[in-house]
Design a protein around this motif. Sequence first.
Motif, PDB file in Angstrom:
ATOM      1  N   VAL A 298       5.497  -7.990   4.919  1.00  0.00           N
ATOM      2  CA  VAL A 298       5.614  -7.047   6.047  1.00  0.00           C
ATOM      3  C   VAL A 298       4.429  -6.091   6.066  1.00  0.00           C
ATOM      4  O   VAL A 298       3.646  -6.031   5.121  1.00  0.00           O
ATOM      5  CB  VAL A 298       6.921  -6.226   5.938  1.00  0.00           C
ATOM      6  N   SER A 299       4.305  -5.347   7.150  1.00  0.00           N
ATOM      7  CA  SER A 299       3.195  -4.388   7.194  1.00  0.00           C
ATOM      8  C   SER A 299       3.674  -2.949   7.030  1.00  0.00           C
ATOM      9  O   SER A 299       3.035  -2.012   7.483  1.00  0.00           O
ATOM     10  CB  SER A 299       2.386  -4.571   8.479  1.00  0.00           C
ATOM     11  N   LEU A 300       4.798  -2.773   6.373  1.00  0.00           N
ATOM     12  CA  LEU A 300       5.273  -1.431   6.037  1.00  0.00           C
ATOM     13  C   LEU A 300       4.264  -0.736   5.139  1.00  0.00           C
ATOM     14  O   LEU A 300       3.618  -1.375   4.299  1.00  0.00           O
ATOM     15  CB  LEU A 300       6.585  -1.529   5.254  1.00  0.00           C
ATOM     16  N   ALA A 301       4.174   0.565   5.286  1.00  0.00           N
ATOM     17  CA  ALA A 301       3.350   1.334   4.363  1.00  0.00           C
ATOM     18  C   ALA A 301       3.987   1.289   2.979  1.00  0.00           C
ATOM     19  O   ALA A 301       5.207   1.423   2.834  1.00  0.00           O
ATOM     20  CB  ALA A 301       3.241   2.775   4.852  1.00  0.00           C
ATOM     21  N   THR A 302       3.147   1.077   1.990  1.00  0.00           N
ATOM     22  CA  THR A 302       3.646   1.053   0.611  1.00  0.00           C
ATOM     23  C   THR A 302       3.483   2.437  -0.017  1.00  0.00           C
ATOM     24  O   THR A 302       2.863   3.333   0.568  1.00  0.00           O
ATOM     25  CB  THR A 302       2.833   0.053  -0.217  1.00  0.00           C
ATOM     26  N   ALA A 303       4.016   2.596  -1.212  1.00  0.00           N
ATOM     27  CA  ALA A 303       3.820   3.843  -1.950  1.00  0.00           C
ATOM     28  C   ALA A 303       2.326   4.111  -2.115  1.00  0.00           C
ATOM     29  O   ALA A 303       1.857   5.248  -2.023  1.00  0.00           O
ATOM     30  CB  ALA A 303       4.505   3.752  -3.312  1.00  0.00           C
ATOM     31  N   GLN A 304       1.581   3.062  -2.330  1.00  0.00           N
ATOM     32  CA  GLN A 304       0.123   3.177  -2.463  1.00  0.00           C
ATOM     33  C   GLN A 304      -0.487   3.744  -1.176  1.00  0.00           C
ATOM     34  O   GLN A 304      -1.343   4.628  -1.217  1.00  0.00           O
ATOM     35  CB  GLN A 304      -0.447   1.770  -2.760  1.00  0.00           C
ATOM     36  N   ASP A 305      -0.021   3.260  -0.047  1.00  0.00           N
ATOM     37  CA  ASP A 305      -0.488   3.812   1.233  1.00  0.00           C
ATOM     38  C   ASP A 305      -0.116   5.286   1.345  1.00  0.00           C
ATOM     39  O   ASP A 305      -0.895   6.101   1.846  1.00  0.00           O
ATOM     40  CB  ASP A 305       0.144   3.045   2.407  1.00  0.00           C
ATOM     41  N   GLY A 306       1.098   5.602   0.904  1.00  0.00           N
ATOM     42  CA  GLY A 306       1.544   6.991   0.976  1.00  0.00           C
ATOM     43  C   GLY A 306       0.662   7.888   0.124  1.00  0.00           C
ATOM     44  O   GLY A 306       0.306   9.012   0.527  1.00  0.00           O
ATOM     45  N   LEU A 307       0.306   7.388  -1.027  1.00  0.00           N
ATOM     46  CA  LEU A 307      -0.556   8.153  -1.926  1.00  0.00           C
ATOM     47  C   LEU A 307      -1.944   8.347  -1.313  1.00  0.00           C
ATOM     48  O   LEU A 307      -2.525   9.438  -1.355  1.00  0.00           O
ATOM     49  CB  LEU A 307      -0.663   7.408  -3.270  1.00  0.00           C
ATOM     50  N   ARG A 308      -2.469   7.294  -0.743  1.00  0.00           N
ATOM     51  CA  ARG A 308      -3.794   7.370  -0.106  1.00  0.00           C
ATOM     52  C   ARG A 308      -3.806   8.423   1.003  1.00  0.00           C
ATOM     53  O   ARG A 308      -4.742   9.210   1.133  1.00  0.00           O
ATOM     54  CB  ARG A 308      -4.170   6.015   0.503  1.00  0.00           C
ATOM     55  N   ALA A 309      -2.778   8.403   1.811  1.00  0.00           N
ATOM     56  CA  ALA A 309      -2.705   9.365   2.915  1.00  0.00           C
ATOM     57  C   ALA A 309      -2.620  10.783   2.371  1.00  0.00           C
ATOM     58  O   ALA A 309      -3.247  11.711   2.898  1.00  0.00           O
ATOM     59  CB  ALA A 309      -1.500   9.051   3.811  1.00  0.00           C
ATOM     60  N   LEU A 310      -1.867  10.941   1.293  1.00  0.00           N
ATOM     61  CA  LEU A 310      -1.727  12.265   0.691  1.00  0.00           C
ATOM     62  C   LEU A 310      -3.068  12.737   0.115  1.00  0.00           C
ATOM     63  O   LEU A 310      -3.428  13.919   0.230  1.00  0.00           O
ATOM     64  CB  LEU A 310      -0.659  12.211  -0.405  1.00  0.00           C
ATOM     65  N   LEU A 311      -3.795  11.810  -0.479  1.00  0.00           N
ATOM     66  CA  LEU A 311      -5.115  12.174  -1.015  1.00  0.00           C
ATOM     67  C   LEU A 311      -6.054  12.611   0.104  1.00  0.00           C
ATOM     68  O   LEU A 311      -6.843  13.553  -0.060  1.00  0.00           O
ATOM     69  CB  LEU A 311      -5.712  10.981  -1.785  1.00  0.00           C
ATOM     70  N   LEU A 312      -5.959  11.965   1.241  1.00  0.00           N
ATOM     71  CA  LEU A 312      -6.784  12.374   2.383  1.00  0.00           C
ATOM     72  C   LEU A 312      -6.368  13.753   2.880  1.00  0.00           C
ATOM     73  O   LEU A 312      -7.218  14.588   3.222  1.00  0.00           O
ATOM     74  CB  LEU A 312      -6.673  11.343   3.518  1.00  0.00           C
ATOM     75  N   ALA A 313      -5.062  14.012   2.898  1.00  0.00           N
ATOM     76  CA  ALA A 313      -4.583  15.330   3.320  1.00  0.00           C
ATOM     77  C   ALA A 313      -5.084  16.406   2.351  1.00  0.00           C
ATOM     78  O   ALA A 313      -5.529  17.485   2.776  1.00  0.00           O
ATOM     79  CB  ALA A 313      -3.053  15.331   3.398  1.00  0.00           C
TER      80      ALA A 313
END
Lengths: 330, 330, 330, 330
Positions: A298-313
């Motif tokens: 699936v193309s759901l965001a993974t925990a890794q994606d969540g972490l990446r977004a948080l790092l950008l924030a």
Amino acid sequence: MFRFCLFGAGRIGTIHASNLSRHPGAKLDYVVDAQQSAAERVATAHGARTSDRDTALADKSVTAVIIASPTDTHDELIGACVAAGKAIFCEKPLDLDVNRARASMSKAQVAGVPLYLGFNRRYDPSFRKLRDAVAAGTIGTIEVLSIVSRDPAPPPLAYLRSSGGLFRDMMIHDFDMARFLLGEEPTELYAAGACLVDPAIADAGDVDTAVVVMRTAGGAFCQISNSRRCTYGYDQRIEIFGSTATVRADNQTATRVELASGSGVTREPALPFFLERYADAYRLELDDFIRALSGESVSLATAQDGLRALLLADAAESSMRSGHPVALSG
Amino acid sequence: MFRFCLFGAGRIGTIHASNLSRHPGAKLDYVVDAQQSAAERVATAHGARTSDRDTALADKSVTAVIIASPTDTHDELIGACVAAGKAIFCEKPLDLDVNRARASMSKAQVAGVPLYLGFNRRYDPSFRKLRDAVAAGTIGTIEVLSIVSRDPAPPPLAYLRSSGGLFRDMMIHDFDMARFLLGEEPTELYAAGACLVDPAIADAGDVDTAVVVMRTAGGAFCQISNSRRCTYGYDQRIEIFGSTATVRADNQTATRVELASGSGVTREPALPFFLERYADAYRLELDDFIRALSGESVSLATAQDGLRALLLADAAESSMRSGHPVALSG
Amino acid sequence: MFRFCLFGAGRIGTIHASNLSRHPGAKLDYVVDAQQSAAERVATAHGARTSDRDTALADKSVTAVIIASPTDTHDELIGACVAAGKAIFCEKPLDLDVNRARASMSKAQVAGVPLYLGFNRRYDPSFRKLRDAVAAGTIGTIEVLSIVSRDPAPPPLAYLRSSGGLFRDMMIHDFDMARFLLGEEPTELYAAGACLVDPAIADAGDVDTAVVVMRTAGGAFCQISNSRRCTYGYDQRIEIFGSTATVRADNQTATRVELASGSGVTREPALPFFLERYADAYRLELDDFIRALSGESVSLATAQDGLRALLLADAAESSMRSGHPVALSG
Amino acid sequence: MFRFCLFGAGRIGTIHASNLSRHPGAKLDYVVDAQQSAAERVATAHGARTSDRDTALADKSVTAVIIASPTDTHDELIGACVAAGKAIFCEKPLDLDVNRARASMSKAQVAGVPLYLGFNRRYDPSFRKLRDAVAAGTIGTIEVLSIVSRDPAPPPLAYLRSSGGLFRDMMIHDFDMARFLLGEEPTELYAAGACLVDPAIADAGDVDTAVVVMRTAGGAFCQISNSRRCTYGYDQRIEIFGSTATVRADNQTATRVELASGSGVTREPALPFFLERYADAYRLELDDFIRALSGESVSLATAQDGLRALLLADAAESSMRSGHPVALSG
């Protein structure tokens, strides 16, 4: 038929409960919320029962959980769910703190428990169509991605104070969308922000207006514009300028009616807020989570994606505070 | 360099004079108008002289005339110009009376004098693009042509009384456009009309609102809708529904600016009236007339086209009066 | 909680079953269909049981029925449901024969049984907004109502042969919409039709393209344009030209994405067909039927409305055959 | 009647000559160009004569000059025109070097000679309407100004090499527009640029794609996006997000025709380039220059505006090179 436990019976938890109940492959069994009355309301509406956390997690028939409780409960809840071996769909962000987010992610990875993040905009049919156009090569190479994302009005100050700030609470969606559409990681980020809407937001240590410029290793640019106030509805537009064509997604309206008179031709403002604009997206992301439970890709965001977004924030916060661009490690 | 005489220094004559003066291949020499002051104004602005009709027509250096004087002068003027051997560009209609129109046309034909009618909408770039799409086969076979044509406000009653009525004065443009776009002759016409805008128009024996349905031998339908009043500007839209695609021309606006606020997203009303909407068309039709003087083949409406449009207007009047469709001879 | 019996488990019956099952105030108990497998499919999906007609109607706990079976079964079914005292929601048309339709209506009236017709477009949010604008006086007095209604492709010939023809099968929706929006009865109707899409339709005695002009006592005009084929999707547009403003509803698309390239800026075609375009309308009309069961006043089409629309369809057929306008009795 | 001398008979000089010749209050007397054939072409078309610089400037009847020659000639020409006491309309930029630009400005100031810069976009009717909306308070306080400005294709490398780079050659227009619309000076600027279109441009030491973020003292943000290539025409869009409403100007097209088919609904690409998009703007700015000669107050860019825009371009170059934001002195 996958059986579910829902943590959090607030606005978003209610949406997920309703979408679960319409899905032929899912059944909501438990609703857990610190406010028992909220839990009961949702449970009753969908033939589920209320429960404490541990009772629900101890039920072997429960395959998966949805975490839609306040952000500061995510860390501990994820730990308990991982320990109980339940597949997890967690509303963004994992945590406001990168280290705790990383720790949650690690726990799930080590235990082999699926942990997905609720970046629902990935399932907005318009934005999905943009991504499909990129993937299909329709626009060539991405050169400039422009994201406009504006809320109709600021949230209550009490919410703002524990939100982690505009970048971690609001623009984090745009950071995920940028990564989702760009298909590569930003390597540099410059952020500027200000308080133009309500001085009380500044008093709370936050900004209400922000612009960001990012660059990727491949050379693409990304512009993001956020505001906590927009008079014409929930402003959610994206344009991807590519080497051979451009795709863009405009705002959506409830109907296609327009009124023509001496003062001009007027169509509707944008849909009011995320419940209306992303109703389909909430439903489709849950469909995909249920697909993931069956082992589909699936193309759901993974925990890794969540972490990446948080790092950008975090990087945006840092850039805004320092006044200088921030280099991002791949 | 072709030298011109202009008959009629009113609103439309002034436009033609101005377009002539910008054309490298034309020179306006004479302006003739019953109102000497009007003639002088136009002549002075463009380095021409005022004159009486016969003096101007006697000047051998004058190749062509533009007739933009009142309709009831056309017949006699055309006769004089034909006698003088001047190529004629005459504003529509040839005449309000079919027999006189036919006679004018015959005189010109017999004498071999070119006689063109000023159906300027044939040169509107949008409508021209529709026709090009039809000609290129882009939309397959025409099935339904829909024309919406609405003036911003009724003309003065004095004008209306000598106008020949809505069908001969206003819808005649749409009849020409229908023939121009359909590429074949209507064989049947049904018209209905009413006075919905101003009862004084009914007192003058006219209608201010009308709808028409026509059919062609080939089986296509044409719908026309006219009104003498439109609050959002000069409403000039055409849609051609074809077997494989549809083309449409929307109204034009002065700018592409829109305002988004809580009450919606507002763009400009349509351009106010024909002077603005058809400014390009007036210029381009005159360019083509000058091309025609050099012997080039052009798509200007001929006297024959003018007669056909007038016959359709008469048929519409007759259908409206009788309440029944009218069969048209090929 | 109102308990329902559904007659007809085809395409539209399936939609109604699904909308019922999502409604908190309704419960589908019985599904009746000549094709037992179809009935079973729908019944199973929604926790209902299949049954023969009389068993279902004999169940005192059943308050209401939905008739979505073939048109030629309506008359008899309505009779049985009226006899059983069940409130009726019947898909259009009541019957293809005006006399039988009138008889059905009378039976229900005499027995005091509610009988509503499924003109779902009344519940389309865009068209509803047009009506609200008219009712609010936003556009002044209606002068010209224009309806464009085109199917993406002709139905199977077998369907066409028993459909009652384009006017009774397809344009009947537009006749109801015209009455709904105009707020008064047409007094005159002119229809023209042709077979431009497929000669087999002519062989079946039907037309595939038609235009209609109607007038009301109040002086308003209504133009309707129908085609059985449209390459850019299901074309459903309405414009109401009023004395002080104009409202219009454009086609709807799945997303608001557009692609800009050298060949232009392209947005999506219209939604493919009625299932997509009127999904909301089907849901909202059923909501209103359930409201009506509680005694609330609703804007559902009544049997009387169904009869009026059928009379207009008959008049259109008659006008097309005779080539002359038809006067309509108030 | 003001008499003019034109320096530079290239593409833009030709436009100015044509606009002068249509103006009732102006007369083009001299055309000066290093290429005598170019000068002759323009002079002949408009009844002017060719000349060397000094002869033209010595003619006392000449009131004003238009400088449309290459940038590296501006400094010296301005000096000569100032010495001769001629009012000056000079194409942007004054000079690529800030010091020389400042010197030119000073010379004109000291001598009391009017010196205006050709930032034609100030006269684009759409952008002018944006500014009027801001001035009228229609959108409240400006919060985010977004400018998209993309050329259809890169200019020849020879041109690029002497252009001063993207910021001084292309984005300088957007800097002027930003100041024109914001109504206050930027205090900080961050620029990022890259070569994404053609590596030869990088070899020439320039970039072809750039994004800029600026802030003003009042707290507003400005985003600018530039590219030297755009497949759908000349992309010139501006959006001003204000505290109470938003105004935006979309691209312009030659007609309002659209084609609907199975692949979607397609409208035209944007007008091809500046000659088409800014045809009105070129005419209107010259009208205003002629008004200025009569002592009227106008909104033409002054030498001071030209210098400000150049300083912003220099700051952008510097920010891009250093990778850091640049503070701007008020």
